[in-house]
Design a protein around this motif. Sequence first.
Motif, PDB file in Angstrom:
ATOM      1  N   PHE A 122       0.833  -1.206   0.000  1.00  0.00           N
ATOM      2  CA  PHE A 122       0.000   0.000   0.000  1.00  0.00           C
ATOM      3  C   PHE A 122       0.870   1.260   0.000  1.00  0.00           C
ATOM      4  O   PHE A 122       0.555   2.242  -0.674  1.00  0.00           O
ATOM      5  CB  PHE A 122      -0.958  -0.005   1.205  1.00  0.00           C
ATOM      6  CG  PHE A 122      -2.091  -0.983   1.064  1.00  0.00           C
ATOM      7  CD1 PHE A 122      -2.881  -1.003  -0.082  1.00  0.00           C
ATOM      8  CD2 PHE A 122      -2.381  -1.899   2.070  1.00  0.00           C
ATOM      9  CE1 PHE A 122      -3.929  -1.915  -0.228  1.00  0.00           C
ATOM     10  CE2 PHE A 122      -3.427  -2.807   1.936  1.00  0.00           C
ATOM     11  CZ  PHE A 122      -4.198  -2.815   0.794  1.00  0.00           C
ATOM     12  N   LYS A 123       1.983   1.214   0.747  1.00  0.00           N
ATOM     13  CA  LYS A 123       2.865   2.399   0.779  1.00  0.00           C
ATOM     14  C   LYS A 123       3.468   2.651  -0.603  1.00  0.00           C
ATOM     15  O   LYS A 123       3.470   3.784  -1.096  1.00  0.00           O
ATOM     16  CB  LYS A 123       3.988   2.189   1.799  1.00  0.00           C
ATOM     17  CG  LYS A 123       3.539   2.409   3.225  1.00  0.00           C
ATOM     18  CD  LYS A 123       4.720   2.356   4.174  1.00  0.00           C
ATOM     19  CE  LYS A 123       4.265   2.643   5.600  1.00  0.00           C
ATOM     20  NZ  LYS A 123       5.216   2.238   6.604  1.00  0.00           N
ATOM     21  N   GLU A 124       3.993   1.604  -1.232  1.00  0.00           N
ATOM     22  CA  GLU A 124       4.615   1.773  -2.559  1.00  0.00           C
ATOM     23  C   GLU A 124       3.593   2.295  -3.570  1.00  0.00           C
ATOM     24  O   GLU A 124       3.886   3.172  -4.381  1.00  0.00           O
ATOM     25  CB  GLU A 124       5.132   0.421  -3.080  1.00  0.00           C
ATOM     26  CG  GLU A 124       6.395  -0.055  -2.376  1.00  0.00           C
ATOM     27  CD  GLU A 124       6.571  -1.568  -2.518  1.00  0.00           C
ATOM     28  OE1 GLU A 124       7.293  -2.135  -1.696  1.00  0.00           O
ATOM     29  OE2 GLU A 124       5.968  -2.162  -3.441  1.00  0.00           O
ATOM     30  N   THR A 125       2.384   1.767  -3.474  1.00  0.00           N
ATOM     31  CA  THR A 125       1.351   2.182  -4.436  1.00  0.00           C
ATOM     32  C   THR A 125       0.964   3.640  -4.192  1.00  0.00           C
ATOM     33  O   THR A 125       0.762   4.410  -5.135  1.00  0.00           O
ATOM     34  CB  THR A 125       0.117   1.258  -4.321  1.00  0.00           C
ATOM     35  OG1 THR A 125       0.567  -0.082  -4.434  1.00  0.00           O
ATOM     36  CG2 THR A 125      -0.893   1.539  -5.410  1.00  0.00           C
ATOM     37  N   ALA A 126       0.905   4.024  -2.916  1.00  0.00           N
ATOM     38  CA  ALA A 126       0.560   5.419  -2.594  1.00  0.00           C
ATOM     39  C   ALA A 126       1.628   6.366  -3.144  1.00  0.00           C
ATOM     40  O   ALA A 126       1.315   7.428  -3.701  1.00  0.00           O
ATOM     41  CB  ALA A 126       0.428   5.580  -1.082  1.00  0.00           C
ATOM     42  N   GLU A 152     -14.367   1.953   6.031  1.00  0.00           N
ATOM     43  CA  GLU A 152     -14.196   1.428   7.388  1.00  0.00           C
ATOM     44  C   GLU A 152     -13.145   2.233   8.152  1.00  0.00           C
ATOM     45  O   GLU A 152     -13.336   2.594   9.312  1.00  0.00           O
ATOM     46  CB  GLU A 152     -13.764  -0.032   7.277  1.00  0.00           C
ATOM     47  CG  GLU A 152     -13.924  -0.813   8.535  1.00  0.00           C
ATOM     48  CD  GLU A 152     -13.527  -2.258   8.329  1.00  0.00           C
ATOM     49  OE1 GLU A 152     -12.326  -2.547   8.473  1.00  0.00           O
ATOM     50  OE2 GLU A 152     -14.395  -3.074   8.008  1.00  0.00           O
ATOM     51  N   HIS A 153     -12.028   2.536   7.465  1.00  0.00           N
ATOM     52  CA  HIS A 153     -10.951   3.297   8.105  1.00  0.00           C
ATOM     53  C   HIS A 153     -11.447   4.696   8.500  1.00  0.00           C
ATOM     54  O   HIS A 153     -11.203   5.164   9.616  1.00  0.00           O
ATOM     55  CB  HIS A 153      -9.760   3.397   7.144  1.00  0.00           C
ATOM     56  CG  HIS A 153      -8.662   4.255   7.662  1.00  0.00           C
ATOM     57  ND1 HIS A 153      -7.887   3.900   8.740  1.00  0.00           N
ATOM     58  CD2 HIS A 153      -8.225   5.485   7.271  1.00  0.00           C
ATOM     59  CE1 HIS A 153      -7.008   4.859   8.985  1.00  0.00           C
ATOM     60  NE2 HIS A 153      -7.193   5.830   8.111  1.00  0.00           N
ATOM     61  N   GLU A 183      -4.530   5.287  13.489  1.00  0.00           N
ATOM     62  CA  GLU A 183      -3.723   4.300  12.767  1.00  0.00           C
ATOM     63  C   GLU A 183      -3.544   4.722  11.307  1.00  0.00           C
ATOM     64  O   GLU A 183      -4.471   5.268  10.698  1.00  0.00           O
ATOM     65  CB  GLU A 183      -4.500   2.982  12.820  1.00  0.00           C
ATOM     66  CG  GLU A 183      -3.783   1.787  12.313  1.00  0.00           C
ATOM     67  CD  GLU A 183      -4.626   0.533  12.578  1.00  0.00           C
ATOM     68  OE1 GLU A 183      -4.125  -0.347  13.281  1.00  0.00           O
ATOM     69  OE2 GLU A 183      -5.761   0.464  12.098  1.00  0.00           O
ATOM     70  N   ALA A 184      -2.358   4.459  10.746  1.00  0.00           N
ATOM     71  CA  ALA A 184      -2.125   4.799   9.339  1.00  0.00           C
ATOM     72  C   ALA A 184      -3.097   4.000   8.465  1.00  0.00           C
ATOM     73  O   ALA A 184      -3.397   2.840   8.772  1.00  0.00           O
ATOM     74  CB  ALA A 184      -0.693   4.433   8.955  1.00  0.00           C
ATOM     75  N   TRP A 185      -3.568   4.635   7.392  1.00  0.00           N
ATOM     76  CA  TRP A 185      -4.569   3.938   6.564  1.00  0.00           C
ATOM     77  C   TRP A 185      -3.996   2.655   5.978  1.00  0.00           C
ATOM     78  O   TRP A 185      -4.710   1.664   5.807  1.00  0.00           O
ATOM     79  CB  TRP A 185      -5.144   4.851   5.471  1.00  0.00           C
ATOM     80  CG  TRP A 185      -4.177   5.319   4.410  1.00  0.00           C
ATOM     81  CD1 TRP A 185      -3.520   6.505   4.379  1.00  0.00           C
ATOM     82  CD2 TRP A 185      -3.775   4.600   3.235  1.00  0.00           C
ATOM     83  NE1 TRP A 185      -2.722   6.578   3.261  1.00  0.00           N
ATOM     84  CE2 TRP A 185      -2.867   5.433   2.537  1.00  0.00           C
ATOM     85  CE3 TRP A 185      -4.085   3.366   2.689  1.00  0.00           C
ATOM     86  CZ2 TRP A 185      -2.263   5.051   1.330  1.00  0.00           C
ATOM     87  CZ3 TRP A 185      -3.492   2.975   1.499  1.00  0.00           C
ATOM     88  CH2 TRP A 185      -2.592   3.814   0.824  1.00  0.00           C
ATOM     89  N   GLN A 186      -2.660   2.640   5.703  1.00  0.00           N
ATOM     90  CA  GLN A 186      -2.068   1.437   5.109  1.00  0.00           C
ATOM     91  C   GLN A 186      -2.216   0.232   6.051  1.00  0.00           C
ATOM     92  O   GLN A 186      -2.464  -0.889   5.605  1.00  0.00           O
ATOM     93  CB  GLN A 186      -0.583   1.662   4.811  1.00  0.00           C
ATOM     94  CG  GLN A 186      -0.314   2.686   3.711  1.00  0.00           C
ATOM     95  CD  GLN A 186      -0.187   4.100   4.238  1.00  0.00           C
ATOM     96  OE1 GLN A 186      -0.618   4.425   5.353  1.00  0.00           O
ATOM     97  NE2 GLN A 186       0.399   4.976   3.430  1.00  0.00           N
TER      98      GLN A 186
END
Length: 181
Positions: free
Chosen positions: A14-18, A70-71, A78-81
């Motif tokens: 998720f981080k890389e994609t962001a 949900e987030h 909490e971080a969304w990832q």
Amino acid sequence: MTHDALRQQMISLFKETAEAHYRAFAATDGADPDWPIWYADHLRQPVSDALGVDFSQSDLVFCLMTADLEHTARESAEAWQTSYADHFIERFAPSEEPQTDTLALYMTPSCPFCRIVLNALENLDVDVELRDIFADPDHRDNLVAARGRATVPVLRITNGDEDRWMPESRDIVRYLQRAYG
Ligand SMILES: N[C@@H](CCC(=O)N[C@@H](CS)C(=O)NCC(=O)O)C(=O)O
């Protein structure tokens, strides 16, 4: 893979994609109303590989939007990832508990829908007793008694006193991959 390791892998994805998304939408400072489509395009293969589930792009768009809703609703710090990773793992990761079910597949060798399940079984480490309803009339009678019809394939999942009869080749494959993939 343990759920902890899978969680780290999903967070990294998720981080890389962001970051990639931010680079692609730098001109709008990251704003992209169709972000789930862009994310699903980038994540479909790696997320399918990580979780052992063959996501379609629309499945993934839906799951990303649900994870986001949900987030946001939780209003957590909490971080969304991390929140997204947990969302996917809860729903799609294979169980970490040892499986104690006894499995039997009611089938016929000539049925193409049964072949779909048999092909999937070749790639899974799971014992499933094959019960050919043409070869053994008792198997056919038991199937008809339980389901009122002789349509195959049907997976019988027995755990102690519990007995579940699962029809539909696609549902059976999805269940087996999630539980034993
Ligand atoms: N949608 C079902 C189709 C199953 C199906 O049509 N099976 C056929 C054999 S290939 C059958 O059992 N026909 C006899 C019956 O329904 O009694 C699946 O994907 O499992």
